[in-house]
Write a protein that holds these residues in place. Sequence first.
Motif, PDB file in Angstrom:
ATOM      1  N   GLN A   1      -6.183  -0.566   8.095  1.00 17.68           N
ATOM      2  CA  GLN A   1      -6.238  -1.640   7.110  1.00 17.68           C
ATOM      3  C   GLN A   1      -7.361  -2.588   7.476  1.00 17.68           C
ATOM      4  O   GLN A   1      -7.715  -2.724   8.646  1.00 17.68           O
TER       5      GLN A   1
ATOM      6  N   ALA B   1       0.839  -1.198   0.000  1.00 20.32           N
ATOM      7  CA  ALA B   1       0.000   0.000   0.000  1.00 20.32           C
ATOM      8  C   ALA B   1       0.878   1.253   0.000  1.00 20.32           C
ATOM      9  O   ALA B   1       0.593   2.235  -0.679  1.00 20.32           O
TER      10      ALA B   1
ATOM     11  N   SER C   1      -6.245  -0.772   2.324  1.00 18.74           N
ATOM     12  CA  SER C   1      -5.511   0.100   3.248  1.00 18.74           C
ATOM     13  C   SER C   1      -5.878   1.554   3.030  1.00 18.74           C
ATOM     14  O   SER C   1      -6.160   1.978   1.901  1.00 18.74           O
TER      15      SER C   1
ATOM     16  N   ILE D   1       0.311   4.672   6.384  1.00 23.69           N
ATOM     17  CA  ILE D   1      -0.854   3.784   6.443  1.00 23.69           C
ATOM     18  C   ILE D   1      -1.438   3.855   7.851  1.00 23.69           C
ATOM     19  O   ILE D   1      -0.762   3.542   8.833  1.00 23.69           O
TER      20      ILE D   1
ATOM     21  N   THR E   1      -5.784  -7.007   1.097  1.00 17.47           N
ATOM     22  CA  THR E   1      -5.945  -6.050   2.183  1.00 17.47           C
ATOM     23  C   THR E   1      -6.253  -4.692   1.582  1.00 17.47           C
ATOM     24  O   THR E   1      -5.574  -4.250   0.656  1.00 17.47           O
TER      25      THR E   1
END
Length: 144
Positions: free
Chosen positions: A52, A39, A66, A49, A64
């Motif tokens: 998530q 990500a 994010s 980030i 996933t």
Amino acid sequence: MRQGRFLLLAGAATATAAAALSYIQHVTAPERTPPLYTAQDLCGAAYRIIDQHRLAREGHTGATVSLGYDSTSKSYCAVTVSDTTAGPGDMAVSLHAEGHPADERTTRSADYAGPVFTYPRGADVSWGGTAGPTTWHSQWVAFQ
């Protein structure tokens, strides 16, 4: 002599069948390797980030979704990244700032969907993603 020739032919047939089975398994079961991207890679170095959510169903390869935040530009980034390079197929990501148009991306990539960006100027955001048969979306949240 005849028995020796039979054993030789049987051994050759077994070796050929084993090679064919090995080839079929190699072709039909793609190797699962780590994802090519993170990500962070897709959103950019300025984005941290901050949240998530795992997208997976039992027996399926997952991904996933994010959410990243850039404190300098006060902007958000969302991306869905497959767990492996032979990922779930159809993927999507969405990011919506309250009072602003939603930014959504859908792709048939095995690697990722997005990134999508928004500059909410103090508005709450909603974000989410899809990987194969699994979809998830957040409630309206204020991270700032």
